[in-house]
Write a protein that holds these residues in place. Sequence first.
Motif, PDB file in Angstrom:
ATOM      1  N   GLU A 186      13.047  15.820 -10.804  1.00 25.39           N
ATOM      2  CA  GLU A 186      12.891  15.970  -9.356  1.00 25.39           C
ATOM      3  C   GLU A 186      11.548  15.432  -8.889  1.00 25.39           C
ATOM      4  O   GLU A 186      11.462  14.796  -7.833  1.00 25.39           O
ATOM      5  N   ALA A 187      10.499  15.664  -9.659  1.00 25.09           N
ATOM      6  CA  ALA A 187       9.177  15.145  -9.294  1.00 25.09           C
ATOM      7  C   ALA A 187       9.184  13.617  -9.325  1.00 25.09           C
ATOM      8  O   ALA A 187       8.618  12.966  -8.436  1.00 25.09           O
ATOM      9  N   ALA A 188       9.840  13.037 -10.315  1.00 24.30           N
ATOM     10  CA  ALA A 188       9.925  11.575 -10.403  1.00 24.30           C
ATOM     11  C   ALA A 188      10.731  11.016  -9.232  1.00 24.30           C
ATOM     12  O   ALA A 188      10.347  10.000  -8.645  1.00 24.30           O
ATOM     13  N   LYS A 189      11.827  11.687  -8.882  1.00 24.82           N
ATOM     14  CA  LYS A 189      12.627  11.250  -7.732  1.00 24.82           C
ATOM     15  C   LYS A 189      11.804  11.301  -6.449  1.00 24.82           C
ATOM     16  O   LYS A 189      11.896  10.408  -5.607  1.00 24.82           O
ATOM     17  N   ALA A 190      10.999  12.352  -6.304  1.00 26.34           N
ATOM     18  CA  ALA A 190      10.166  12.490  -5.111  1.00 26.34           C
ATOM     19  C   ALA A 190       9.135  11.368  -5.046  1.00 26.34           C
ATOM     20  O   ALA A 190       8.880  10.820  -3.969  1.00 26.34           O
ATOM     21  N   ARG A 191       8.555  11.019  -6.198  1.00 28.21           N
ATOM     22  CA  ARG A 191       7.585   9.920  -6.221  1.00 28.21           C
ATOM     23  C   ARG A 191       8.247   8.604  -5.856  1.00 28.21           C
ATOM     24  O   ARG A 191       7.680   7.796  -5.119  1.00 28.21           O
ATOM     25  N   VAL A 192       9.466   8.375  -6.360  1.00 29.89           N
ATOM     26  CA  VAL A 192      10.200   7.145  -6.037  1.00 29.89           C
ATOM     27  C   VAL A 192      10.510   7.105  -4.550  1.00 29.89           C
ATOM     28  O   VAL A 192      10.304   6.085  -3.881  1.00 29.89           O
ATOM     29  N   GLU A 251       8.954   8.629  -2.188  1.00 25.44           N
ATOM     30  CA  GLU A 251       7.692   8.477  -1.474  1.00 25.44           C
ATOM     31  C   GLU A 251       7.227   7.023  -1.498  1.00 25.44           C
ATOM     32  O   GLU A 251       6.802   6.480  -0.480  1.00 25.44           O
ATOM     33  N   SER A 252       7.331   6.380  -2.654  1.00 24.84           N
ATOM     34  CA  SER A 252       6.888   4.988  -2.742  1.00 24.84           C
ATOM     35  C   SER A 252       7.847   4.063  -1.997  1.00 24.84           C
ATOM     36  O   SER A 252       7.420   3.065  -1.403  1.00 24.84           O
ATOM     37  N   ASP A 253       9.141   4.381  -1.975  1.00 28.02           N
ATOM     38  CA  ASP A 253      10.097   3.601  -1.194  1.00 28.02           C
ATOM     39  C   ASP A 253       9.798   3.733   0.293  1.00 28.02           C
ATOM     40  O   ASP A 253       9.854   2.758   1.042  1.00 28.02           O
ATOM     41  N   ALA A 266       6.901   4.389   1.643  1.00 30.18           N
ATOM     42  CA  ALA A 266       5.634   3.693   1.922  1.00 30.18           C
ATOM     43  C   ALA A 266       5.861   2.195   1.961  1.00 30.18           C
ATOM     44  O   ALA A 266       5.276   1.494   2.773  1.00 30.18           O
ATOM     45  N   ALA A 267       6.748   1.698   1.111  1.00 33.00           N
ATOM     46  CA  ALA A 267       7.041   0.263   1.076  1.00 33.00           C
ATOM     47  C   ALA A 267       7.794  -0.179   2.311  1.00 33.00           C
ATOM     48  O   ALA A 267       7.678  -1.322   2.744  1.00 33.00           O
ATOM     49  N   GLN A 268       8.591   0.722   2.895  1.00 37.92           N
ATOM     50  CA  GLN A 268       9.407   0.375   4.056  1.00 37.92           C
ATOM     51  C   GLN A 268       8.675   0.616   5.377  1.00 37.92           C
ATOM     52  O   GLN A 268       9.126   0.197   6.408  1.00 37.92           O
ATOM     53  N   SER A 269       7.540   1.315   5.324  1.00 32.71           N
ATOM     54  CA  SER A 269       6.790   1.592   6.551  1.00 32.71           C
ATOM     55  C   SER A 269       6.139   0.312   7.051  1.00 32.71           C
ATOM     56  O   SER A 269       5.599  -0.464   6.270  1.00 32.71           O
ATOM     57  N   PRO A 270       6.179   0.102   8.371  1.00 24.81           N
ATOM     58  CA  PRO A 270       5.488  -1.081   8.916  1.00 24.81           C
ATOM     59  C   PRO A 270       3.980  -0.905   8.779  1.00 24.81           C
ATOM     60  O   PRO A 270       3.448   0.175   8.982  1.00 24.81           O
ATOM     61  N   SER A 271       3.293  -1.957   8.390  1.00 23.38           N
ATOM     62  CA  SER A 271       1.836  -1.854   8.258  1.00 23.38           C
ATOM     63  C   SER A 271       1.169  -2.074   9.602  1.00 23.38           C
ATOM     64  O   SER A 271       1.680  -2.724  10.484  1.00 23.38           O
ATOM     65  N   SER A 272      -0.002  -1.486   9.737  1.00 21.47           N
ATOM     66  CA  SER A 272      -0.695  -1.599  11.014  1.00 21.47           C
ATOM     67  C   SER A 272      -1.583  -2.796  11.067  1.00 21.47           C
ATOM     68  O   SER A 272      -1.995  -3.375  10.191  1.00 21.47           O
TER      69      SER A 272
END
Length: 82
Positions: free
Chosen positions: A64-70, A72-74, A76-82
């Motif tokens: 579950e912790a690994a899934k949460a990290r994945v 979270e990183s997904d 962050a990767a999909q968030s538009p950068s400022s």
Amino acid sequence: MHVNEQIADELALEALKLIEATGNDDIVNDIAKTIGASSTTLEESFLTAVRVRRAEARARALIEAAKARVAESDGAAQSPSS
């Protein structure tokens, strides 16, 4: 599943729930001693079932912790950068 293993697993699940509710880890030893007075075979199966269930819980928490990290990183990767 052999009847011995089935009974041991049921007892292990109940003991672990009781430990979660009370915080008293001595429950496992108390049950093992009581069982062992009549059946060392059931005692060994019970202790094995407790170890297996605890190992399963640790493994599931790690997954579950690994899934949460994945996730979270997904995110962050999909968030538009400022």
